[in-house]
Structures are given as structure tokens and as C-alpha cells.
Write a protein that holds these residues in place. Structure first.
Motif: not given
Length: 508
Positions: A238-239, A242, A284-285, A287-288, A331
Motif C-alpha cells: 500500500q505505502e 501510493e 485509503s488509496i 479515495s485519492r 468504493r
């Protein structure tokens, strides 16, 4: 006569004329000081001359057109590029002259401060800056101008350099190997989608060729001259994902590269970004990513500035995103934003007639790569290949054909050898149809039916093919160009569906 006059005839002559004179004998130190002052003056003049020459050279060889006017409208500077951009036969003297082209008056305007303003004139678009200067009451206006086409050329050159780094789509639609109507319709839809820059969601099982379609779409799209940037969203934590997508600023986190790093969205500007395995992106990503799709802008990690981007997004998944959405794993707003255009890539078992052409293509490919001479595959071998389900699709078929070419003894490949190799390859005895109709070349192309009503003749054709394919409803549907549901409905309406022994599931 005075000794001083005898030593200086000029002084004596001045005395005779009644002129006052004083004889001065400077010291060596005074002479040196005078010479030093003269040298400094010469150096200063040479330095000023050099600075003027330097500024003139910079202005003349600038990539932008540059000219300036004083407060009276007199042109004080006009470089060669400006003359070329504005297509001037001769340089004007004053803005008020009747011979001065109107474009210059438009650029001067009210002499106010302007940056990056667009101006259309004579079929071309210019971008210009206007900077007024006022120093101790002396006013002057400096204007820089350039064609928008120049910056487009710079972007094109940048894209070429990006391509040299690997940001290029190598495949086109003619690279796709097929013979089935199902695949022909899929390519037809893909070519239709490629004419737009709308977001595309490609759905298909692993190994069906989703990236091949993404590259082909890019190469037929309006942004085909831009970069093609691909990333597998499931391959990075994940990190790291992004930072790869959005980039980061200097010092954004421990281990960040000095000076920061541009993200893949920035690198894909004016091109296409391919997000493979989009269903693996964490919430979390997501949304971006949604903001990028909606606002066409990104912010680097640790950054405070917004960067506008123009990127065509193609996403791919082998999962059911709608199902993930109902489970709150994906989402809903991102799903509907991605699902503007949907392209479904059929699996290999849905188009078995393509297996022959794909197998022969891979046969030739690995013959060339390994300097082998395995001959074309006989129909008995093609029947075996078409009877296997290929859960890994084209990627699995390619891997198997590579193994077959390497391990084949001599130039001929027998059915028994293929069966043994396939059994060894899968680790189990492959499930094959006993009387399957594996390809268009093996299936009978002609058969006789009884003249009857159209509805009954349709049922005769369906039942004949079901028998020929040993109850393979998907293969029958593909051969007829209809859905499996249509087969069920036509047979069920006549209540004759049990005339033949039809398995409840397709057999491969």
C-alpha cells in the motif's frame, strides 16, 4: 638663461608668448597610479561591453521572442525570434507608426502585468508575458512571446524520451490472434471505445490479454502520441503503491529520494495510464484515485501544491467489482466513475476455435526462439488442446506450447505425446471430451435437417450441434453466435430438451 628654461624648450617658448606655465615632474609612484587608473577604466569599459554583448546574445538566442518599448512607445529591443514568430519583414520603430503591425499593439495592450496569456492571430495561437518596469521614473515594458505549437513540440519530444524509458504501448489490434465471432465483436467494441478518451474498465480472467487490449486501445486513441504507463496494483504494498501513483516531495518520508519524485499519473500526462488489478487497491488509496478521475489533478505525498494532469485511465480486473462494492471493499463512487465504458474479454474456453491459431503462433514463436523445427500441429493434437479448459487462458496456453517445443523429440508432435505432456504439465490427467467439437476445422460445416417451421429447424440445428459437441452448450452457443440462455429457452419451449443426454455442465 634660467636652467629650467634651457632644459625645457617648450617652457621657454611658452614664456616668450607670455603664457603661464608650470613644469611638473611626477614621481614613479604617481605614474604607476595613473596607469593603474587608466587600466581600470579600460577594464570597466570592456566589462560593460562584454555584459552588453552577453545580454544581446542571450536575447537573440532565446527560444522566446523578446521585445521592449520605452514610455514613448519606441522599440528599444527586438530579437530575431520575435521577428520570426510575428512574421515581420522589417523591425518597427515606434508603436504609433502606421506601418506597425496590429499584433504588436495587441501584445502591448495597456502595458499592465500579464503572465501566460493566450492570443489568437492570423490562424495561430500565441502565449505571451508582459512585464512593466519602472526604475527611478524611467519606464519600459518587456514582452516575451512564443507559439503554442512550440510548446506542443516540446511536449512531443518529451513523450519520445519517455517512450525511450519504456513508457510506450507496443501492441496494436492487428497483433491479436483470433478467428471466433466472439473475439471479433470484442475487438470491434474496443476499437469503438478507443476513439474517445473516456475511462474504460476491462474485465476478464487472468491471462486473457487485458493489457494487450489496453495497449491497442491507446495506440488507436487521440492520445496515442503520449506515454503509456502501466502498473500492476496488486504487485506493490500500500505505502509504495501510493507513492508510485502520486509521487512525493523531498523529505516526505524516511528514505524518500532527494528532490522528490514524480508519480505515474504525472508521467502519463497527455497519455494513458493502465491500472491492472484495480480491485486490489486499498480503500485509503481509492479515495485519492477518485479525486484524480473527477478533478484531473494530483497532489504529491508531502506536497502542498496541486498539479493538473490530462490522463486517459484504463483499468482492468479479474474480479467482480460490483460484488466487491456490495461488500464495502470497493468504493461505489469509484466503481461508477471507472465503469464508464466496459469491455469484457472472453476466456479461452469461450472461444475454443481460436486455440488452433494461437497454438500455431506460439509454436512458431518458440521454434524461432529455441532454434527448433517442430512442425505444424495435426488435427488430433488440436482436438486435445481444444478439449482442455485452459484455466490460465492464453498465458497458460503459451507456457504449455513453450514446454511442448522444448521437449518435443524431433519435428513431429503426436497426440500421445501431447496427452502425456499435458498430463505432466497439469499434474493430473486432463479432462477431455470424448467426441468434442474443438474447432471450426474439425466440426462438420454441413449437415441435413428436415424442412419444417423456422422454430423447429432452429431446434434441429441446436440439438445436432449439442450432440456433436457432447453437450458442450458454450461451444454450441459460440458456434451459432447466440447465448447459452437462448439455447435453453428454445429447447425448453418444445419440451424436447431431454431427447439427448446433455450434461448439466460444460465438459472440457
Amino acid at each position: 638663461m634660467n636652467k629650467r628654461f634651457r632644459e625645457s624648450p617648450k617652457a621657454f617658448a611658452a614664456l616668450e608668448l607670455g603664457a603661464f606655465q608650470v613644469l611638473i615632474k611626477p614621481t614613479n609612484a604617481a605614474i604607476k597610479e595613473t596607469l593603474s587608473a587608466a587600466k581600470n577604466i579600460i577594464n570597466t569599459l570592456n566589462k560593460d561591453k562584454f555584459q552588453n554583448c552577453l545580454l544581446t546574445t542571450i536575447i537573440d538566442y532565446s527560444s522566446e521572442g523578446i521585445f521592449s518599448l520605452d514610455e514613448n512607445g519606441k522599440f528599444t529591443c527586438f530579437n530575431i525570434v520575435a521577428k520570426k514568430i510575428l512574421n515581420l519583414a522589417k523591425l518597427p520603430r515606434n508603436i504609433t507608426d502606421t506601418s506597425t503591425p496590429p499584433i504588436l499593439r495587441k501584445l502591448l495592450g495597456d502595458s499592465s502585468f500579464i503572465l501566460h496569456e493566450l492570443l489568437k492571430d492570423s490562424g495561430q495561437t500565441l502565449i505571451y508575458n508582459r512585464i512593466p518596469i519602472d526604475i527611478h521614473g524611467y519606464r519600459e515594458t518587456i514582452i516575451t512571446v512564443q507559439k503554442v505549437s512550440y510548446y506542443q513540440h516540446v511536449e512531443h519530444t518529451t513523450r519520445i524520451r519517455l517512450a525511450e524509458k519504456g513508457f510506450i504501448a507496443q501492441h496494436k489490434f492487428h497483433d491479436i490472434i483470433y478467428s471466433s465471432n466472439l473475439m471479433r465483436n470484442t475487438i470491434k467494441n474496443a476499437m469503438l471505445f478507443s476513439k474517445t478518451t473516456a475511462t474504460i474498465l476491462i474485465q476478464g480472467d487472468t491471462g486473457t490479454g487485458k493489457e494487450l487490449f489496453a495497449q491497442s486501445i491507446h495506440n488507436e486513441s487521440p492520445v496515442r502520441n503520449g506515454p503509456f504507463v502501466a502498473i500492476n496494483c496488486a504487485a506493490l504494498p500500500q505505502e509504495l503503491l501510493e507513492s508510485e501513483l502520486f509521487g512525493y516531495e523531498d523529505g516526505a518520508f524516511t528514505g524518500a529520494r532527494k528532490g522528490g519524485k514524480a508519480g505515474l499519473f504525472e508521467l502519463a500526462h497527455n497519455g494513458t495510464i493502465f491500472l491492472d488489478e484495480i480491485g486490489e487497491i486499498p480503500l485509503s488509496i481509492q479515495s485519492r484515485l477518485l479525486r484524480v478521475l473527477q478533478e484531473k489533478e494530483i497532489m504529491r505525498i508531502g506536497g502542498t501544491g496541486i498539479t493538473k494532469i490530462n490522463v486517459r485511465v484504463i483499468a482492468a480486473t479479474n474480479k467482480d467489482l460490483y460484488d466487491l462494492m456490495t461488500k464495502n471493499i470497493f468504493r461505489s463512487d469509484l466503481y461508477f466513475r471507472l465503469n464508464v465504458l466496459t469491455l469484457k474479454i472472453p476466456s479461452l474456453k469461450e472461444r475454443p476455435e481460436d486455440i488452433k491459431h494461437l497454438a500455431e503462433f506460439f509454436l512458431q514463436k518458440y521454434n524461432n526462439e529455441y532454434q527448433r523445427q517442430v512442425k505444424s500441429l495435426p488435427s488430433s493434437v488440436l482436438s486435445i488442446l481444444a478439449g482442455y479448459s485452459w484455466p490460465g487462458n492464453i498465458r497458460e496456453l503459451e507456457t504449455f506450447m513453450e514446454k511442448l517445443v522444448i521437449t518435443a523429440d524431433g519435428g513431429n508432435v503426436s497426440a500421445s505425446f501431447v496427452k502425456a505432456t499435458l498430463s505432466d504439465y497439469t499434474g493430473q490427467r486432463p479432462v477431455l471430451t470424448s467426441q468434442a467439437c474443438p474447432s471450426a476445422s474439425i466440426c462438420p460445416e454441413h449437415f441435413t435437417i428436415k424442412l419444417d417451421t423456422l422454430e423447429n429447424m432452429e431446434r434441429q440445428i441446436i440439438k445436432y450441434l449439442l450432440k456433436a459437441t457432447n453437450g458442450n452448450k458454450q461451444l454450441t452457443a459460440t458456434k451459432l453466435g447466440i447465448s447459452r440462455t437462448t439455447i435453453w429457452s428454445k429447447l425448453k419451449s418444445s419440451q424436447q430438451e431431454t431427447d439427448f443426454s446433455i450434461p448439466s455442465q460444460d465438459v472440457y
